[in-house]
Design an enzyme around this catalytic site. Structure first.
Site, mmCIF file in Angstrom:
data_model
loop_
_atom_site.group_PDB
_atom_site.id
_atom_site.type_symbol
_atom_site.label_atom_id
_atom_site.label_comp_id
_atom_site.label_asym_id
_atom_site.label_seq_id
_atom_site.Cartn_x
_atom_site.Cartn_y
_atom_site.Cartn_z
ATOM 1 N N ASP A 97 0.850 -1.126 0.127
ATOM 2 C CA ASP A 97 0.066 0.032 0.045
ATOM 3 C C ASP A 97 0.713 1.404 0.072
ATOM 4 O O ASP A 97 2.012 1.183 0.122
ATOM 5 C CB ASP A 97 -1.116 -0.113 1.257
ATOM 6 N N SER A 98 0.374 2.387 -0.286
ATOM 7 C CA SER A 98 1.105 3.508 -0.154
ATOM 8 C C SER A 98 1.515 4.041 1.199
ATOM 9 O O SER A 98 2.412 4.907 1.461
ATOM 10 C CB SER A 98 0.235 4.646 -0.733
ATOM 11 N N TYR A 139 -0.464 8.581 -2.465
ATOM 12 C CA TYR A 139 -0.452 8.215 -3.997
ATOM 13 C C TYR A 139 -1.767 9.070 -4.564
ATOM 14 O O TYR A 139 -1.691 9.126 -5.718
ATOM 15 C CB TYR A 139 -0.711 6.936 -4.293
ATOM 16 N N GLY A 140 -2.368 9.081 -3.833
ATOM 17 C CA GLY A 140 -4.250 9.646 -4.335
ATOM 18 C C GLY A 140 -4.208 11.127 -5.013
ATOM 19 O O GLY A 140 -5.139 11.212 -5.579
ATOM 20 N N CYS A 200 -4.436 -1.408 -2.057
ATOM 21 C CA CYS A 200 -4.345 0.192 -2.230
ATOM 22 C C CYS A 200 -5.482 0.516 -3.229
ATOM 23 O O CYS A 200 -5.462 0.150 -4.215
ATOM 24 C CB CYS A 200 -3.170 0.839 -2.736
ATOM 25 N N THR A 236 -6.179 3.318 -4.669
ATOM 26 C CA THR A 236 -5.695 4.458 -5.703
ATOM 27 C C THR A 236 -4.869 3.378 -6.962
ATOM 28 O O THR A 236 -5.226 3.532 -7.930
ATOM 29 C CB THR A 236 -4.731 5.338 -5.307
ATOM 30 N N GLU A 251 -2.753 8.822 8.540
ATOM 31 C CA GLU A 251 -1.193 8.553 8.602
ATOM 32 C C GLU A 251 -0.691 9.636 9.954
ATOM 33 O O GLU A 251 0.308 9.085 10.405
ATOM 34 C CB GLU A 251 -0.542 9.122 7.416
ATOM 35 N N CYS A 310 -10.848 3.323 -0.144
ATOM 36 C CA CYS A 310 -9.512 3.433 0.234
ATOM 37 C C CYS A 310 -8.995 2.438 1.428
ATOM 38 O O CYS A 310 -10.001 2.752 2.444
ATOM 39 C CB CYS A 310 -9.095 4.924 0.538
ATOM 40 N N THR A 311 -8.019 1.846 1.452
ATOM 41 C CA THR A 311 -7.975 0.892 2.628
ATOM 42 C C THR A 311 -7.481 1.737 4.010
ATOM 43 O O THR A 311 -7.389 1.165 4.952
ATOM 44 C CB THR A 311 -6.619 0.119 2.320
ATOM 45 N N HIS A 312 -7.292 3.037 3.836
ATOM 46 C CA HIS A 312 -7.181 3.668 5.038
ATOM 47 C C HIS A 312 -8.340 3.894 5.936
ATOM 48 O O HIS A 312 -8.510 4.215 7.274
ATOM 49 C CB HIS A 312 -6.343 5.055 4.858
#
Ligand code: DGL
Length: 269
Positions: free
Chosen positions: A10-11, A42-43, A73, A75, A150, A184-186
């Site tokens: 992932d990013s 990355y988005g 990810c 994105t 993050e 989005c995986t976040h």
């Protein structure tokens, strides 16, 4: 049977939502995770840059002799092409997540939230419509979510996070969706805030979780699972400082990953 690890990238931290689910459903598998924390997000980057980053991420995992690659990810899965001539199975998050959402919706009004690149690509809309053309899709990009996650602003008392979530989700709530794709995986790390704002009646579809379930099925089908009587272990690699990552990853995974996090130079790949 295959004893090689599963590769996940992932990013940044978001792909841990897939790792957590993989650890739960396939406890005997080893996992190698790469979070590109030095280049996140990355988005908001161009397609060319996202493609190049994704190729480097995959090259790193291949060097670790993984038996499958999961692009955890939203994105990358939405914008980049799947790597050509990859000798092992590969999956992104869009198709498994869209399948789960199409199954879950009752009123055929599905919301999608993701990074700007993901929403701009229309990837989830296309995948949902392919499964069921009568599904109405309501999309919203949420560019402030990733920095909030993050930076670890995810505990319930974070008023700023609560306000940002309300601002992004209110139009989707008003549109009467009954299912929301966390594209989005976040975003699952913001789950309590999302549920509070949506105030019941909406099923959240977690792209990391759905993709892990899909990948596990693929491994079983292809007879690539590890031996059943062993405890798998996970190794984590990042492209920036390990400390910040470790701290938030531990809260999220619910276990210590000390001595299991390394830093790499991703530009070498
Ligand atoms: N993990 C990324 C995704 O799922 C979001 C973070 C980023 O923008 O890089 O889209």
């Amino acid at each position: 049977m295959n004893q090689q690890p599963i590769g996940v990238f992932d990013s940044g931290l978001g792909g841990l939502t897939a790792v957590k689910e993989l650890q739960r459903i396939l406890p005997n598998e080893d996992i190698v995770y790469f979070g590109d924390t030095g280049r996140v997000p990355y988005g908001n980057r161009s397609r060319e840059t996202i493609q190049r980053y994704a190729e480097q991420d995959v090259a790193f995992l291949l060097e670790k002799h993984v038996k499958m690659v999961i692009a955890a990810c939203g994105t990358v899965s939405s914008v980049a092409n799947a790597p050509a001539n990859l000798p092992i199975p590969f999956t992104g998050v869009v198709a498994p997540t869209a399948e789960a959402a199409a199954k879950a919706t009752r009123n055929k009004r599905v919301g999608v939230i993701g990074t700007t690149a993901t929403i701009r690509s229309g990837s989830y809309r296309t995948a949902l419509r392919k499964i069921d053309a009568s599904i109405e899709v309501f999309e919203r990009d949420c560019p402030l979510f990733v920095p909030l996650v993050e930076n670890g602003w995810i505990s319930p008392e974070e008023t700023v996070t609560k306000l940002v979530v309300e601002r992004y989700l209110t139009p989707l709530k008003q549109a009467g969706i009954d299912t929301l794709i966390l594209g989005c995986t976040h975003y699952p790390l913001l789950r309590p805030f999302l549920l509070e704002t949506l105030n019941g009646g909406v099923t959240l579809i977690d792209s990391g979780r759905e993709t892990a379930l899909f990948a596990a099925n693929e491994l079983r089908k292809l007879d690539l699972c590890n031996q059943p009587n062993r405890q798998g272990s996970s190794l984590f690699y990042v492209s920036d400082s390990t400390e910040g990552f470790q701290q938030i990853a531990e809260i999220f995974l619910g276990c210590s990953i000390q001595h299991h996090v390394g830093r790499i130079d991703i530009e070498r790949y």
